[in-house]
Design a protein around this motif. Structure first.
Motif, PDB file in Angstrom:
ATOM      1  N   LEU A 189      45.972 -13.579 -21.111  1.00 53.30           N
ATOM      2  CA  LEU A 189      47.199 -14.382 -21.027  1.00 53.30           C
ATOM      3  C   LEU A 189      47.023 -15.735 -21.713  1.00 53.30           C
ATOM      4  O   LEU A 189      47.965 -16.251 -22.336  1.00 53.30           O
ATOM      5  CB  LEU A 189      47.585 -14.574 -19.565  1.00 53.30           C
ATOM      6  CG  LEU A 189      47.991 -13.306 -18.807  1.00 53.30           C
ATOM      7  CD1 LEU A 189      48.350 -13.643 -17.364  1.00 53.30           C
ATOM      8  CD2 LEU A 189      49.155 -12.596 -19.498  1.00 53.30           C
ATOM      9  N   ALA A 190      45.833 -16.312 -21.594  1.00 56.89           N
ATOM     10  CA  ALA A 190      45.600 -17.602 -22.258  1.00 56.89           C
ATOM     11  C   ALA A 190      45.680 -17.460 -23.770  1.00 56.89           C
ATOM     12  O   ALA A 190      46.250 -18.311 -24.458  1.00 56.89           O
ATOM     13  CB  ALA A 190      44.238 -18.162 -21.839  1.00 56.89           C
ATOM     14  N   HIS A 191      45.107 -16.383 -24.296  1.00 54.11           N
ATOM     15  CA  HIS A 191      45.142 -16.172 -25.748  1.00 54.11           C
ATOM     16  C   HIS A 191      46.561 -15.904 -26.236  1.00 54.11           C
ATOM     17  O   HIS A 191      46.944 -16.325 -27.332  1.00 54.11           O
ATOM     18  CB  HIS A 191      44.228 -15.001 -26.121  1.00 54.11           C
ATOM     19  CG  HIS A 191      44.145 -14.754 -27.597  1.00 54.11           C
ATOM     20  ND1 HIS A 191      45.005 -13.896 -28.245  1.00 54.11           N
ATOM     21  CD2 HIS A 191      43.300 -15.253 -28.542  1.00 54.11           C
ATOM     22  CE1 HIS A 191      44.695 -13.870 -29.539  1.00 54.11           C
ATOM     23  NE2 HIS A 191      43.676 -14.686 -29.744  1.00 54.11           N
ATOM     24  N   ALA A 192      47.351 -15.202 -25.423  1.00 49.40           N
ATOM     25  CA  ALA A 192      48.724 -14.886 -25.833  1.00 49.40           C
ATOM     26  C   ALA A 192      49.656 -16.075 -25.717  1.00 49.40           C
ATOM     27  O   ALA A 192      50.791 -16.021 -26.204  1.00 49.40           O
ATOM     28  CB  ALA A 192      49.256 -13.728 -24.988  1.00 49.40           C
ATOM     29  N   ARG A 193      49.188 -17.163 -25.036  1.00 44.79           N
ATOM     30  CA  ARG A 193      50.007 -18.356 -24.850  1.00 44.79           C
ATOM     31  C   ARG A 193      51.361 -18.016 -24.237  1.00 44.79           C
ATOM     32  O   ARG A 193      52.422 -18.414 -24.730  1.00 44.79           O
ATOM     33  CB  ARG A 193      50.203 -19.081 -26.177  1.00 44.79           C
ATOM     34  CG  ARG A 193      48.900 -19.571 -26.793  1.00 44.79           C
ATOM     35  CD  ARG A 193      49.155 -20.267 -28.102  1.00 44.79           C
ATOM     36  NE  ARG A 193      47.902 -20.698 -28.719  1.00 44.79           N
ATOM     37  CZ  ARG A 193      47.822 -21.305 -29.913  1.00 44.79           C
ATOM     38  NH1 ARG A 193      48.939 -21.549 -30.592  1.00 44.79           N
ATOM     39  NH2 ARG A 193      46.653 -21.664 -30.397  1.00 44.79           N
ATOM     40  N   VAL A 194      51.299 -17.265 -23.161  1.00 41.96           N
ATOM     41  CA  VAL A 194      52.531 -16.854 -22.490  1.00 41.96           C
ATOM     42  C   VAL A 194      53.163 -18.063 -21.810  1.00 41.96           C
ATOM     43  O   VAL A 194      52.496 -19.066 -21.532  1.00 41.96           O
ATOM     44  CB  VAL A 194      52.230 -15.752 -21.449  1.00 41.96           C
ATOM     45  CG1 VAL A 194      51.737 -14.495 -22.132  1.00 41.96           C
ATOM     46  CG2 VAL A 194      51.210 -16.242 -20.428  1.00 41.96           C
ATOM     47  N   PRO A 195      54.451 -18.000 -21.520  1.00 45.33           N
ATOM     48  CA  PRO A 195      55.126 -19.126 -20.866  1.00 45.33           C
ATOM     49  C   PRO A 195      54.548 -19.415 -19.481  1.00 45.33           C
ATOM     50  O   PRO A 195      53.904 -18.577 -18.855  1.00 45.33           O
ATOM     51  CB  PRO A 195      56.586 -18.652 -20.767  1.00 45.33           C
ATOM     52  CG  PRO A 195      56.715 -17.570 -21.779  1.00 45.33           C
ATOM     53  CD  PRO A 195      55.385 -16.925 -21.882  1.00 45.33           C
ATOM     54  N   TRP A 196      54.829 -20.625 -19.021  1.00 42.01           N
ATOM     55  CA  TRP A 196      54.328 -21.048 -17.718  1.00 42.01           C
ATOM     56  C   TRP A 196      54.813 -20.131 -16.606  1.00 42.01           C
ATOM     57  O   TRP A 196      54.071 -19.833 -15.660  1.00 42.01           O
ATOM     58  CB  TRP A 196      54.763 -22.486 -17.461  1.00 42.01           C
ATOM     59  CG  TRP A 196      54.581 -22.909 -16.037  1.00 42.01           C
ATOM     60  CD1 TRP A 196      55.547 -23.176 -15.121  1.00 42.01           C
ATOM     61  CD2 TRP A 196      53.330 -23.074 -15.352  1.00 42.01           C
ATOM     62  NE1 TRP A 196      54.999 -23.513 -13.909  1.00 42.01           N
ATOM     63  CE2 TRP A 196      53.628 -23.467 -14.026  1.00 42.01           C
ATOM     64  CE3 TRP A 196      51.997 -22.948 -15.741  1.00 42.01           C
ATOM     65  CZ2 TRP A 196      52.641 -23.714 -13.089  1.00 42.01           C
ATOM     66  CZ3 TRP A 196      51.022 -23.200 -14.800  1.00 42.01           C
ATOM     67  CH2 TRP A 196      51.336 -23.582 -13.493  1.00 42.01           C
ATOM     68  N   ARG A 228      52.342 -18.364 -13.934  1.00 39.97           N
ATOM     69  CA  ARG A 228      52.512 -18.601 -12.501  1.00 39.97           C
ATOM     70  C   ARG A 228      52.637 -17.277 -11.750  1.00 39.97           C
ATOM     71  O   ARG A 228      52.058 -17.108 -10.666  1.00 39.97           O
ATOM     72  CB  ARG A 228      53.747 -19.464 -12.273  1.00 39.97           C
ATOM     73  CG  ARG A 228      53.976 -19.838 -10.808  1.00 39.97           C
ATOM     74  CD  ARG A 228      55.223 -20.700 -10.695  1.00 39.97           C
ATOM     75  NE  ARG A 228      56.400 -19.981 -11.201  1.00 39.97           N
ATOM     76  CZ  ARG A 228      57.586 -20.549 -11.441  1.00 39.97           C
ATOM     77  NH1 ARG A 228      57.734 -21.855 -11.231  1.00 39.97           N
ATOM     78  NH2 ARG A 228      58.589 -19.841 -11.891  1.00 39.97           N
ATOM     79  N   GLY A 229      53.373 -16.343 -12.315  1.00 44.56           N
ATOM     80  CA  GLY A 229      53.505 -15.030 -11.669  1.00 44.56           C
ATOM     81  C   GLY A 229      52.169 -14.306 -11.577  1.00 44.56           C
ATOM     82  O   GLY A 229      51.835 -13.710 -10.547  1.00 44.56           O
ATOM     83  N   GLY A 266      45.937 -14.277  -7.016  1.00 40.81           N
ATOM     84  CA  GLY A 266      45.529 -14.998  -5.816  1.00 40.81           C
ATOM     85  C   GLY A 266      45.698 -14.175  -4.563  1.00 40.81           C
ATOM     86  O   GLY A 266      44.847 -14.207  -3.651  1.00 40.81           O
ATOM     87  N   ALA A 267      46.774 -13.404  -4.480  1.00 37.29           N
ATOM     88  CA  ALA A 267      46.982 -12.541  -3.312  1.00 37.29           C
ATOM     89  C   ALA A 267      45.892 -11.473  -3.235  1.00 37.29           C
ATOM     90  O   ALA A 267      45.398 -11.153  -2.145  1.00 37.29           O
ATOM     91  CB  ALA A 267      48.362 -11.893  -3.392  1.00 37.29           C
ATOM     92  N   ALA A 268      45.509 -10.917  -4.389  1.00 36.55           N
ATOM     93  CA  ALA A 268      44.457  -9.899  -4.397  1.00 36.55           C
ATOM     94  C   ALA A 268      43.122 -10.484  -3.950  1.00 36.55           C
ATOM     95  O   ALA A 268      42.392  -9.870  -3.157  1.00 36.55           O
ATOM     96  CB  ALA A 268      44.331  -9.297  -5.795  1.00 36.55           C
ATOM     97  N   VAL A 269      42.784 -11.664  -4.449  1.00 36.34           N
ATOM     98  CA  VAL A 269      41.525 -12.304  -4.066  1.00 36.34           C
ATOM     99  C   VAL A 269      41.520 -12.643  -2.580  1.00 36.34           C
ATOM    100  O   VAL A 269      40.513 -12.469  -1.881  1.00 36.34           O
ATOM    101  CB  VAL A 269      41.274 -13.555  -4.924  1.00 36.34           C
ATOM    102  CG1 VAL A 269      40.073 -14.338  -4.409  1.00 36.34           C
ATOM    103  CG2 VAL A 269      41.064 -13.164  -6.385  1.00 36.34           C
ATOM    104  N   THR A 270      42.658 -13.118  -2.078  1.00 39.61           N
ATOM    105  CA  THR A 270      42.752 -13.442  -0.648  1.00 39.61           C
ATOM    106  C   THR A 270      42.531 -12.206   0.210  1.00 39.61           C
ATOM    107  O   THR A 270      41.820 -12.250   1.226  1.00 39.61           O
ATOM    108  CB  THR A 270      44.120 -14.060  -0.338  1.00 39.61           C
ATOM    109  OG1 THR A 270      44.297 -15.237  -1.136  1.00 39.61           O
ATOM    110  CG2 THR A 270      44.229 -14.418   1.133  1.00 39.61           C
TER     111      THR A 270
END
Length: 556
Positions: free
Chosen positions: A191-198, A202-203, A209-213
């Motif tokens: 996603l960082a390389h693709a420079r996707v929108p904020w 965020r999504g 984050g939910a998976a890690v939690t």
């Protein structure tokens, strides 16, 4: 009005066929030689744990193997229907077939149909994929989950779909094996390389984050059980080199073809893509930005962590294999496209109609089909080059042991009522996974069976009680692991020490000798020493408490 082209009804087939063919091929290769006539030690654990009741499995996970808990629960209904080798390995075969199809779907979406077709077939032709497709463990399922999550990542990054399917698949996959969380590193870089929108970032962050939690409780429990992988060594450059060859082929023509093609896919410039680019400012990840992080980052991260705390094994990064065939197929497509453009211009056709003129390059479907077929034949050639590895993988030679063979040996030599001691207790895994060879045999050391004790191999009697039981015997069979009969081995467990001491001091190999070695496991019959000989042996025992060296087993 322009007349319809002959291939106007093929868009759906152009997507379905490249996905379906690798699925069928991987399924066929997975079913080939699925019943090898024996399970090895890790598969034996799956068999004996998954056949327990759900409360018994849950109790076990509090002390050992929590990292595989969800897999055991998933296999519980499977083995309840049919507890044999085919049923044990069939979920892995299906997962490997799904992975091949998902890789193909990624290639179709990120490049063009023939790239997906070639990538999916390359995955099916890779010996590493075939190896774990035929193993009754969770690794093929984890690979399918990571590949499916990667496809959902690509779809959601276009900004048109919800992130909850991605989060659900990632969570489920990480609960199947917690090291699947390393795939999130690859997805973040994509996603960082693709420079996707904020909004997209965020999504993704919310889903990840939910998976890690959800993974934290499992990570805490498995951390307390880290002694299970204490045997793993610190990996070096040899581990990285072996993984590279496992991904791209063993040294030879296959490797030296795949490696340059993968490098070509990384050259600057976007790879050719089928269809139009979605309108608007949305940025879609390129194939290279998806495949390269997936193939490289999880192994590199685990290799780096293992320099401090060894936990690296090839099986733990099988999910990263999906990136390699995508790069190879994309590199081949780029070279073929460049070669096609370098050829003299084909005759252009002009079609006059009542509403206008359509200009084209003639019927392109045969040429595209020919190119796809040529690439498919190249993959088939690569498979034939690696066919000896596939054949060897479908024998018992590639696994450390065959517990079915040990059970068959016990069934042939032991009789109901015979006394047997496992040295050490881990040798009981043959009786737990293949009990048919041990029916009626008395397990002298066992106090509480494995399912009831919440352990893998059961709880044994204390040292004093075990000594009393052994001294009441005149004949005793010993089933020993390879290292147990070597004089340097001195167990810390007092029960294991009693086994060694009493057998060495109070028993002698039966004459004529009855001793058998199968897959490194020794089955030997002992009888009591005469009383004067026992007194001499005890008087000569070393003060350190170590038993005298046991004779090495004779060849079977």
């Amino acid at each position: 009005m322009l007349p319809p082209r002959p291939h106007a009804l093929t868009p759906r087939l152009a997507v379905a066929v490249p996905v379906a063919v690798p699925v069928v091929v991987m399924l066929a290769l997975g079913l080939w030689g699925l019943d090898r006539g024996g399970t090895w030690r890790d598969e034996a654990v799956t068999v004996q744990v998954a056949r327990r009741s759900v409360p018994q499995i849950w109790r076990l996970l509090h002390g050992v193997d929590a990292v595989h808990g969800l897999y055991y629960l998933l296999m519980h209904p499977v083995l309840a229907l049919r507890a044999d080798e085919v049923a044990l390995r069939l979920p892995s075969v299906c997962a490997a077939a799904a992975t091949a199809g998902l890789i193909a779907a990624l290639g179709v979406r990120l490049a063009r149909p023939r790239v997906g077709l070639w990538a999916g077939l390359l995955y099916a032709a890779t010996p590493l994929a075939g190896h774990y497709a035929q193993e009754g463990r969770s690794y093929a399922l984890v690979a399918a989950g990571v590949t499916g999550a990667t496809l959902l990542l690509v779809r959601a990054s276009a900004g048109r779909r919800s992130w909850w399917p991605y989060g659900a698949v990632v969570t489920l996959t990480c609960l199947l094996h917690e090291l699947a969380v390393l795939a999130l590193l690859a997805h973040a870089v994509t996603l960082a390389h693709a420079r996707v929108p904020w909004r997209v970032r965020r999504g993704w962050a919310g889903a990840a984050g939910a998976a890690v939690t959800a993974l934290i409780p499992l990570a805490l429990v498995s951390r307390a059980q880290a002694g299970q992988i204490a045997w793993l060594p610190r990996p070096g450059t040899g581990s990285a080199e072996r993984l590279l060859h496992a991904f791209l082929g063993q040294p030879g023509p296959v490797f030296w073809t795949c490696l340059p093609l993968a490098c070509v896919a990384l050259l600057p410039g976007r790879l050719p893509r089928a269809g139009a680019t979605p309108p608007g400012p949305r940025r879609v990840p390129s194939l290279a930005s998806v495949a390269l992080p997936l193939a490289v980052l999880p192994p590199l991260a685990l290799l780096a962590v293992s320099q401090v705390r060894p936990m690296y094994d090839d099986r733990y990064v099988l999910c990263a294999l999906a990136g390699a065939p995508l790069l190879v197929a994309a590199g081949a497509d780029r070279l073929l496209t460049a070669a096609t453009r370098a050829l003299p211009n084909r005759a252009r056709t002009r079609t006059r109609t009542g509403t206008g003129t359509r200009t084209g390059t003639g019927p392109r479907t045969p040429a595209r089909a020919t190119a796809a077929l040529a690439g498919t034949l190249a993959v088939a050639l690569a498979f034939t080059q690696q066919l000896p590895l596939h054949r060897r993988d479908r024998t018992l030679l590639t696994r450390p042991d065959s517990l079915a063979a040990v059970s068959a040996l016990a069934a042939r030599e032991l009789r109901p009522g015979d006394a047997l001691v496992f040295l050490p207790s881990i040798g009981r895994r043959a009786a737990l996974s293949h009990p048919e060879g041990f029916r009626g045999v008395r397990d002298i050391a066992l106090r509480v069976p494995a399912p009831a004790s919440g352990t893998l191999y059961g709880r044994e009697a204390g040292a004093r009680e075990l000594r009393r039981r052994l001294l009441a015997l005149d004949r005793l069979w010993v089933l020993a692991e390879p290292y147990a009969l070597r004089s340097p081995w001195f167990p810390r467990n007092p029960t294991e020490r009693v086994k060694l001491t009493v057998v060495s001091e109070e028993f002698v190999p039966y004459e004529p000798r009855r001793e058998f070695v199968r897959d490194g496991v020794t089955l030997r019959l002992y009888t009591r020493r005469p009383a004067p000989a026992r007194a001499v042996i005890r008087s000569e025992a070393p003060r350190s408490g170590r038993p005298p060296a046991s004779p090495r087993p004779a060849p079977w």
